[in-house]
Write a protein that holds these residues in place. Structure first.
Motif, mmCIF file in Angstrom:
data_model
loop_
_atom_site.group_PDB
_atom_site.id
_atom_site.type_symbol
_atom_site.label_atom_id
_atom_site.label_comp_id
_atom_site.label_asym_id
_atom_site.label_seq_id
_atom_site.Cartn_x
_atom_site.Cartn_y
_atom_site.Cartn_z
ATOM 1 N N GLN A 306 -59.674 95.742 -26.683
ATOM 2 C CA GLN A 306 -60.531 96.463 -25.873
ATOM 3 C C GLN A 306 -61.302 97.467 -26.376
ATOM 4 O O GLN A 306 -62.620 98.004 -26.346
ATOM 5 C CB GLN A 306 -59.820 97.383 -24.832
ATOM 6 N N ASP A 307 -60.792 98.407 -27.692
ATOM 7 C CA ASP A 307 -61.482 98.856 -28.618
ATOM 8 C C ASP A 307 -62.608 98.125 -29.474
ATOM 9 O O ASP A 307 -63.563 98.587 -29.515
ATOM 10 C CB ASP A 307 -60.554 99.383 -29.722
ATOM 11 N N MET A 308 -62.287 96.913 -29.725
ATOM 12 C CA MET A 308 -63.087 96.022 -30.506
ATOM 13 C C MET A 308 -64.468 95.870 -29.347
ATOM 14 O O MET A 308 -65.617 95.889 -29.720
ATOM 15 C CB MET A 308 -62.705 94.660 -30.811
ATOM 16 N N ASP A 309 -63.984 95.636 -28.115
ATOM 17 C CA ASP A 309 -65.154 95.138 -27.190
ATOM 18 C C ASP A 309 -66.087 96.590 -27.166
ATOM 19 O O ASP A 309 -67.252 96.248 -26.846
ATOM 20 C CB ASP A 309 -64.519 94.634 -25.935
ATOM 21 N N ASN A 310 -65.444 97.545 -27.069
ATOM 22 C CA ASN A 310 -66.399 98.811 -26.731
ATOM 23 C C ASN A 310 -67.073 98.991 -27.967
ATOM 24 O O ASN A 310 -68.320 99.549 -27.799
ATOM 25 C CB ASN A 310 -65.315 99.924 -26.589
ATOM 26 N N ARG A 311 -66.796 98.636 -29.243
ATOM 27 C CA ARG A 311 -67.431 98.976 -30.452
ATOM 28 C C ARG A 311 -68.647 97.757 -30.426
ATOM 29 O O ARG A 311 -69.685 98.266 -30.677
ATOM 30 C CB ARG A 311 -66.724 98.860 -31.824
ATOM 31 N N LEU A 312 -68.411 96.579 -30.106
ATOM 32 C CA LEU A 312 -69.403 95.605 -30.055
ATOM 33 C C LEU A 312 -70.547 95.650 -29.156
ATOM 34 O O LEU A 312 -71.491 95.418 -29.369
ATOM 35 C CB LEU A 312 -68.738 94.207 -29.802
ATOM 36 N N TYR A 313 -69.971 96.042 -27.921
ATOM 37 C CA TYR A 313 -71.233 96.234 -26.848
ATOM 38 C C TYR A 313 -71.512 97.397 -26.660
ATOM 39 O O TYR A 313 -72.742 97.772 -25.759
ATOM 40 C CB TYR A 313 -70.509 95.450 -25.663
ATOM 41 N N ASN A 314 -71.010 98.555 -26.911
ATOM 42 C CA ASN A 314 -71.587 99.712 -26.435
ATOM 43 C C ASN A 314 -72.029 100.580 -27.842
ATOM 44 O O ASN A 314 -73.156 100.733 -28.075
ATOM 45 C CB ASN A 314 -70.170 100.893 -25.980
ATOM 46 N N TYR A 315 -71.186 100.905 -28.858
ATOM 47 C CA TYR A 315 -71.772 101.463 -29.941
ATOM 48 C C TYR A 315 -72.549 100.685 -31.152
ATOM 49 O O TYR A 315 -73.597 101.310 -31.724
ATOM 50 C CB TYR A 315 -70.502 102.138 -30.872
ATOM 51 N N LEU A 316 -72.253 99.477 -31.370
ATOM 52 C CA LEU A 316 -72.875 98.627 -32.291
ATOM 53 C C LEU A 316 -73.506 97.578 -31.713
ATOM 54 O O LEU A 316 -73.588 96.379 -32.430
ATOM 55 C CB LEU A 316 -71.998 98.243 -33.262
ATOM 56 N N LEU A 317 -74.278 97.554 -30.473
ATOM 57 C CA LEU A 317 -74.790 96.271 -29.655
ATOM 58 C C LEU A 317 -75.719 95.769 -30.763
ATOM 59 O O LEU A 317 -76.793 96.323 -30.981
ATOM 60 C CB LEU A 317 -75.169 96.756 -28.653
ATOM 61 N N LEU A 318 -75.322 94.429 -30.862
ATOM 62 C CA LEU A 318 -76.280 93.576 -31.715
ATOM 63 C C LEU A 318 -76.849 94.263 -33.149
ATOM 64 O O LEU A 318 -77.885 94.039 -33.746
ATOM 65 C CB LEU A 318 -77.557 93.306 -30.898
ATOM 66 N N LEU A 319 -75.918 94.877 -33.759
ATOM 67 C CA LEU A 319 -76.063 95.516 -35.235
ATOM 68 C C LEU A 319 -76.704 94.187 -35.975
ATOM 69 O O LEU A 319 -75.953 93.024 -36.158
ATOM 70 C CB LEU A 319 -74.703 96.124 -35.563
ATOM 71 N N GLY A 320 -77.559 94.591 -36.762
ATOM 72 C CA GLY A 320 -78.097 93.623 -37.868
ATOM 73 C C GLY A 320 -79.378 94.169 -38.793
ATOM 74 O O GLY A 320 -79.407 95.301 -38.694
ATOM 75 N N ASP A 321 -79.982 93.442 -39.328
ATOM 76 C CA ASP A 321 -80.995 93.961 -40.328
ATOM 77 C C ASP A 321 -82.143 94.544 -39.423
ATOM 78 O O ASP A 321 -82.867 93.916 -38.204
ATOM 79 C CB ASP A 321 -81.880 92.619 -40.764
ATOM 80 N N LEU A 322 -82.367 95.802 -39.901
ATOM 81 C CA LEU A 322 -83.399 96.518 -39.201
ATOM 82 C C LEU A 322 -84.503 96.115 -38.739
ATOM 83 O O LEU A 322 -85.457 96.130 -37.850
ATOM 84 C CB LEU A 322 -83.615 97.931 -39.889
ATOM 85 N N ASP A 323 -85.283 95.141 -39.994
ATOM 86 C CA ASP A 323 -86.708 94.684 -39.860
ATOM 87 C C ASP A 323 -86.738 93.252 -39.015
ATOM 88 O O ASP A 323 -87.839 92.815 -39.201
ATOM 89 C CB ASP A 323 -87.115 94.369 -41.252
#
Length: 571
Positions: A306-323
């Motif tokens: 549940q901690d991982m899910d919160n990070r993936l979908y809340n704080y870091l949603l679709l983290l990737g290359d800025l450009d």
């Protein structure tokens, strides 16, 4: 405000006094301290705590001379402390005894008190600032702190960010992180199961081959994620989150195993038809959950699913290359789909777009129920504002405390709230750390754990709420907010409703890394007072209630409504 009697200072009383035996021969292995010695040590600790608490009472009454006497008696029992001499110096300064204040401040510095930043902010010493000896004391502390820093955190690590660190710096950073984890990470079973030395050798060629500082930090983050601990993380240099990596201006959550948008940070996306309540189906043509598991999850440390899910979908949603934009497919409540390219934004922009959430907020609901949001324990605001509003809140027949969005901070802030709930002294959590002694390792002894003293939290003498109390939790209830939930659960004061908490708390050790990065390593293991685990599993609610998608879309709060229903059952 002085930290004179903060709970963290109480840890000095938890230190074991080591009964050292003189070894007549290098081949002799000293035996463990006798039971009688251990009992004597425990008795000394208990007595020192009594003096400490008596000093607290005297200090609050501004009977500074009496407080000094109590702490002097405690210091006789704990002569290795640096905090006690510092606090004795504070008391002498408060009572205007400059000579004694400087004398004991010098004792504290000599014993290892090195927190010069706190010294400069500590209002207890205001009366000393016009004395030439004050600057000398500050300089002495600063110089000794710099000298001691060479052992654990030499300035050599404070190198500036460059797009490609040298191979030597990259290997040195890997080695530093590996060694600090090896000697300080509290969950040693994980190190044994992973074989941490094997992990080091496996990542060494990856680090050598890293083609950029960004790639290097992703490798370190991936290595750290193997420890599966939310309080153990590698933090890349801030510039990477501003110039290289980005997230989308959305927040989401798993509801009924579907990724549902909970907030749209960019108004332009709302105008294009992306709204809270929509489901994210695909990212760049892949199932959204598959996408984040491949691209984001491997680089994130989390203690629970549940901690991982919160990070993936809340704080870091679709983290990737800025450009690089990401194409998502969303579905509205009627099932109509919309495909849209979303440009990623950096951390600074995301912070500007996000609506700040107050640390404390409350309102009176129907049927005389007080709804109290405790959204952060990052500073004392939540406790201060709660105490200020207590007289009105206490008129309610029931209080619902909501810590579902509380990411933690200072445990004592939450305890200040719990002290008003009309119970006797209550337990917090039990804490332990590694008790590493090189000589015992050389003699083949198994490493022991050092258990900190369990201290009762005293009730607020001026406030004692007697009505019904409920607490709402979620996976975003984290760290110090979990300590709040653990203590509330142990108090048997009411029902916890909602979802399991994030399952991670502890005391991180901060270390510098090359190129402007850093890392933190969890050094303290926390459990319920009886040893029951909550780190790695989460504090379990008495009534498990997950958010329903239909409720969220209709603007209804599934968990709050469940709490209100429980209150109505109580006659």
């Amino acid at each position: 405000m002085t930290t004179f009697f903060e709970s963290k200072v109480m840890h000095v009383f938890a230190k074991k006094i080591l009964g050292c035996l003189i070894v007549a021969s290098l081949n002799m292995i000293p035996s463990s301290p006798s039971l009688a010695q251990t009992q004597a040590d425990n008795a000394a600790m208990k007595k020192a705590q009594e003096y400490y608490k008596a000093g607290d009472v005297a200090r609050l009454d501004k009977r500074y001379a009496d407080a000094v006497q109590m702490l002097l008696k405690a210091y006789e029992l704990i002569p290795e402390s640096s905090d006690l001499p510092y606090n004795i110096a504070c008391l002498h300064a408060l009572r205007g005894a400059k000579e004694d204040a400087f004398k004991w401040l010098d004792v504290a510095i000599g014993a290892g008190y090195l927190n010069v930043d706190h010294m400069l902010k500590d209002s207890d010493f205001d009366s000393l600032h016009d004395d030439p000896r004050w600057q000398k004391s500050v300089d002495k502390t600063r110089q000794e702190a710099a000298r001691q820093a060479r052992l654990w955190s030499s300035p050599v690590w404070d190198s500036a960010y460059v797009e490609q660190l040298s191979e030597d710096e990259r290997v040195a950073g890997l080695s530093k992180f590996w060694s600090e984890v090896k000697y300080n990470f509290v969950y040693t079973d994980k190190l044994l199961d992973l074989d941490w030395d094997v992990v080091y050798l496996r990542y060494l060629p990856k680090v050598r081959a890293a083609k950029s500082t960004a790639e290097y930090y992703k490798i370190l983050m991936e290595m750290c994620a193997l420890l599966q601990d939310g309080h153990t993380n590698v933090m890349a240099p801030a510039i990477l989150y501003n110039d290289v990596w980005g997230t989308v201006p959305l927040r989401a959550a798993l509801m009924e195993d579907k990724v549902i948008i909970t907030d749209v940070l960019d108004p332009a996306l709302r105008e294009r038809g992306i709204l809270p309540g929509h489901q994210i189906l695909l990212a760049d043509g892949q199932d959204i959950k598959t996408y984040v598991q491949k691209t984001v999850a491997p680089y994130n440390s989390a203690s629970t699913p549940q901690d991982m899910d919160n990070r993936l979908y809340n704080y870091l949603l679709l983290l990737g290359d800025l450009d690089t934009p990401v194409k998502i497919l969303v579905a509205d409540p009627q099932g109509k789909t919309l495909s849209i390219d979303i440009k990623r934004i950096n951390t600074a922009t995301r912070q500007k777009l996000a609506t700040p959430r107050p640390a404390f907020n409350w309102r009176m609901l129907a049927n005389n129920v007080a709804y109290v949001e405790l959204n952060s324990f990052g500073d004392n605001t939540a406790a201060k504002e709660y105490i200020k509003a207590y007289a009105e809140i206490a008129k309610a027949k029931a209080i619902i405390f909501d810590v579902r969005k509380n990411g933690g901070g200072d445990t004592n802030v939450g305890y200040s709230v719990l002290r008003t709930l009309g119970t006797p002294a209550f337990d917090g959590s039990h804490a332990a750390t590694r008790d590493y002694k090189p000589a015992l390792r050389a003699w083949g002894k198994k490493q022991a754990m050092h258990d900190f003293a369990d201290n009762k939290n005293q009730a607020d003498p001026a406030r004692a709420y007697r009505g019904t109390v409920m607490v709402l939790t979620s996976a975003a209830t984290y760290s110090a907010a979990e300590d709040f939930a653990v203590a509330f659960d142990s108090m048997k004061r009411g029902l916890i409703i909602g979802e399991p908490t994030g399952g991670s708390t502890g005391q991180p050790l901060m270390i510098s890394m090359p190129g402007g990065g850093s890392a933190r390593i969890c050094t303290k293991k926390d459990t319920y007072i009886d040893g029951k685990a909550f780190v790695g599993v989460g504090v379990q609610p008495g009534k498990l209630i997950h958010t329903k998608i239909d409720d969220f879309r209709a603007g209804k709060d599934t968990q709050l409504n469940a709490a209100l229903a429980e209150i109505e059952k109580i006659k």
